[in-house]
Scaffold this motif. Structure first.
Motif, PDB file in Angstrom:
ATOM      1  N   ASN A 234       1.842 104.696  47.298  1.00  0.00           N
ATOM      2  CA  ASN A 234       2.831 105.481  46.545  1.00  0.00           C
ATOM      3  C   ASN A 234       4.171 104.776  46.662  1.00  0.00           C
ATOM      4  OD1 ASN A 234       4.597 107.339  45.457  1.00  0.00           O
ATOM      5  ND2 ASN A 234       3.718 109.096  46.520  1.00  0.00           N
ATOM      6  N   SER A 235       4.656 104.253  45.553  1.00  0.00           N
ATOM      7  CA  SER A 235       5.905 103.488  45.571  1.00  0.00           C
ATOM      8  C   SER A 235       7.137 104.375  45.528  1.00  0.00           C
ATOM      9  CB  SER A 235       5.940 102.503  44.396  1.00  0.00           C
ATOM     10  OG  SER A 235       5.826 103.197  43.165  1.00  0.00           O
ATOM     11  N   ASN A 236       6.949 105.679  45.413  1.00  0.00           N
ATOM     12  CA  ASN A 236       8.072 106.628  45.414  1.00  0.00           C
ATOM     13  C   ASN A 236       8.143 107.322  46.773  1.00  0.00           C
ATOM     14  OD1 ASN A 236       8.532 105.974  42.754  1.00  0.00           O
ATOM     15  ND2 ASN A 236       7.551 107.818  41.929  1.00  0.00           N
ATOM     16  N   LEU A 237       8.930 106.745  47.685  1.00  0.00           N
ATOM     17  CA  LEU A 237       9.032 107.280  49.037  1.00  0.00           C
ATOM     18  C   LEU A 237      10.449 107.741  49.330  1.00  0.00           C
ATOM     19  CD1 LEU A 237       7.038 104.702  51.223  1.00  0.00           C
ATOM     20  CD2 LEU A 237       6.199 106.831  50.188  1.00  0.00           C
TER      21      LEU A 237
ATOM     22  N   ASN B 202      12.858 102.360  43.106  1.00  0.00           N
ATOM     23  CA  ASN B 202      12.507 102.927  41.810  1.00  0.00           C
ATOM     24  C   ASN B 202      12.867 104.402  41.704  1.00  0.00           C
ATOM     25  OD1 ASN B 202      10.497 103.010  43.775  1.00  0.00           O
ATOM     26  ND2 ASN B 202       8.884 103.433  42.295  1.00  0.00           N
ATOM     27  N   LEU B 203      13.392 104.999  42.782  1.00  0.00           N
ATOM     28  CA  LEU B 203      13.935 106.364  42.700  1.00  0.00           C
ATOM     29  C   LEU B 203      15.454 106.369  42.529  1.00  0.00           C
ATOM     30  CD1 LEU B 203      11.907 108.222  45.506  1.00  0.00           C
ATOM     31  CD2 LEU B 203      11.650 108.490  43.017  1.00  0.00           C
ATOM     32  N   GLU B 204      16.059 105.194  42.522  1.00  0.00           N
ATOM     33  CA  GLU B 204      17.522 105.113  42.509  1.00  0.00           C
ATOM     34  C   GLU B 204      18.130 105.817  41.304  1.00  0.00           C
ATOM     35  OE1 GLU B 204      21.062 101.790  43.127  1.00  0.00           O
ATOM     36  OE2 GLU B 204      19.038 101.130  42.608  1.00  0.00           O
ATOM     37  N   ASN B 205      17.494 105.699  40.139  1.00  0.00           N
ATOM     38  CA  ASN B 205      18.064 106.311  38.936  1.00  0.00           C
ATOM     39  C   ASN B 205      17.968 107.832  38.947  1.00  0.00           C
ATOM     40  OD1 ASN B 205      15.300 106.476  38.567  1.00  0.00           O
ATOM     41  ND2 ASN B 205      15.335 105.882  36.422  1.00  0.00           N
ATOM     42  N   LYS B 206      17.262 108.388  39.918  1.00  0.00           N
ATOM     43  CA  LYS B 206      17.168 109.840  40.044  1.00  0.00           C
ATOM     44  C   LYS B 206      18.149 110.403  41.076  1.00  0.00           C
ATOM     45  CE  LYS B 206      12.294 109.865  38.696  1.00  0.00           C
ATOM     46  NZ  LYS B 206      12.590 110.358  37.332  1.00  0.00           N
ATOM     47  N   LEU B 207      18.820 109.522  41.803  1.00  0.00           N
ATOM     48  CA  LEU B 207      19.714 109.945  42.878  1.00  0.00           C
ATOM     49  C   LEU B 207      21.045 110.437  42.308  1.00  0.00           C
ATOM     50  CD1 LEU B 207      20.159 110.036  45.991  1.00  0.00           C
ATOM     51  CD2 LEU B 207      21.087 107.711  45.797  1.00  0.00           C
ATOM     52  N   GLU B 208      21.446 111.651  42.708  1.00  0.00           N
ATOM     53  CA  GLU B 208      22.677 112.240  42.187  1.00  0.00           C
ATOM     54  C   GLU B 208      23.761 112.435  43.238  1.00  0.00           C
ATOM     55  OE1 GLU B 208      21.338 115.830  40.176  1.00  0.00           O
ATOM     56  OE2 GLU B 208      21.215 114.682  38.299  1.00  0.00           O
ATOM     57  N   ARG B 209      23.383 112.702  44.474  1.00  0.00           N
ATOM     58  CA  ARG B 209      24.371 112.934  45.543  1.00  0.00           C
ATOM     59  C   ARG B 209      23.774 112.536  46.882  1.00  0.00           C
ATOM     60  NH1 ARG B 209      26.259 118.650  46.623  1.00  0.00           N
ATOM     61  NH2 ARG B 209      27.791 117.560  47.898  1.00  0.00           N
ATOM     62  N   ALA B 210      24.653 112.210  47.827  1.00  0.00           N
ATOM     63  CA  ALA B 210      24.262 112.007  49.223  1.00  0.00           C
ATOM     64  C   ALA B 210      25.454 112.371  50.085  1.00  0.00           C
ATOM     65  CB  ALA B 210      23.833 110.567  49.467  1.00  0.00           C
ATOM     66  N   TYR B 211      25.207 113.049  51.219  1.00  0.00           N
ATOM     67  CA  TYR B 211      26.322 113.603  51.983  1.00  0.00           C
ATOM     68  C   TYR B 211      25.882 113.929  53.403  1.00  0.00           C
ATOM     69  CZ  TYR B 211      23.763 117.556  50.002  1.00  0.00           C
ATOM     70  OH  TYR B 211      22.752 118.394  49.604  1.00  0.00           O
ATOM     71  N   ILE B 212      26.881 114.213  54.243  1.00  0.00           N
ATOM     72  CA  ILE B 212      26.660 114.675  55.614  1.00  0.00           C
ATOM     73  C   ILE B 212      27.302 116.043  55.757  1.00  0.00           C
ATOM     74  CG2 ILE B 212      27.018 114.200  58.070  1.00  0.00           C
ATOM     75  CD1 ILE B 212      27.382 111.239  57.335  1.00  0.00           C
ATOM     76  N   LEU B 213      26.558 117.004  56.274  1.00  0.00           N
ATOM     77  CA  LEU B 213      27.070 118.373  56.436  1.00  0.00           C
ATOM     78  C   LEU B 213      27.632 118.538  57.847  1.00  0.00           C
ATOM     79  CD1 LEU B 213      24.250 120.377  54.619  1.00  0.00           C
ATOM     80  CD2 LEU B 213      26.466 119.679  53.711  1.00  0.00           C
TER      81      LEU B 213
END
Length: 255
Positions: free
Chosen positions: A139-142, A227-238
């Motif tokens: 599975n290339s989507n990890l 190959n999931l990069e185009n689906k990434l919208e946000r990344a953060y630390i809470l």
């Protein structure tokens, strides 16, 4: 889809600090946990199920130590407990949940606070790199989430000069992380959006004012295959979530 990863440094301790109330408010679709430090007979898992989660726990054989888990609002197609290595599986280091469009992996890389464990840590890291390369053939989507116990670059640690000989920021550990990202085609999601210093996910309990003064390390990650990069919208630390010496790290993807 919102995914959070959190080293809770003991799920029972976190539950005593209103973890369920926080989880209800944060409401991730998937929650990856590390250092649960408990077997399921030691706490009430129904309180997670009451919030609509399917829960999968992989504790270490030794109680009060290590262990990982994945909680999901959607039932996975399958769940894999461990990484096909008895030595590491006894310590509850890796769990994987497979969904239609991707697989989520929660990992807790060994620490080497005691430098006698450095060899064990590096051996695990090398094994895990090859393990992920094999998973990508299936599975290339990890999405790989967890406490890697390594700061990647100087920007990820509060004092890179004084910590240069401390495990977690050793040259060989950082070189392994470079190699891991390259060989497994992984993206450090946080650095896609955040390029400023002084953004950390762990502060030692050994110094009482470490978190207050933001003397921390960024050792918790959400990594995705390219190959999931185009689906990434946000990344953060809470950083406002305080159930542990770590903070949750989150990503949002358009799936």
């Amino acid at each position: 889809m919102k995914l959070l990863s959190y080293n809770v440094n003991g799920i029972r301790a976190a539950l005593n600090k209103d973890f369920i109330k926080w989880l209800q408010s944060a409401n991730p679709d998937i929650l990856s946990l590390q250092e649960i430090k408990a077997h399921t007979d030691q706490f009430n898992i129904s309180q997670f199920e009451d919030l609509g989660y399917y829960t999968y726990w992989f504790p270490a054989e030794k109680k009060g130590y290590s262990g990982v888990a994945i909680l999901s609002k959607e039932k996975p197609i399958s769940v894999k407990f461990g990484c096909d290595n008895e030595t590491y599986d006894k310590e509850g280091r890796v769990i994987q949940a497979d969904f239609k469009d991707f697989s989520a992996i929660s990992v807790y890389v060994p620490s080497a606070t005691n430098m006698d464990r450095l060899g064990f840590k590096l051996d695990f890291c090398e094994y895990f790199l090859n393990y992920i390369k094999n998973r990508e053939k299936e599975n290339s989507n990890l999405i790989i989430s967890g406490d890697l116990n390594i700061c990647h670059q100087a920007i990820d640690i509060n004092d890179p000069v004084r910590n240069a000989k401390v495990s977690g920021f050793l040259p060989q550990e950082r070189a392994w992380l470079d190699n891991f990202f390259t060989q497994c085609n992984l993206i450090d999601t946080f650095r896609v959006f955040n390029h400023e210093p002084f953004q950390y996910s762990w502060w030692t309990y050994r110094v009482k004012t470490a978190r207050q003064n933001n003397k921390g390390w960024r050792i918790d990650y959400n990594l995705i295959t390219r190959n999931l990069e185009n689906k990434l919208e946000r990344a953060y630390i809470l950083t406002q979530a305080i159930h542990s010496d770590h903070a949750p790290v989150g990503i949002e993807l358009k799936m």
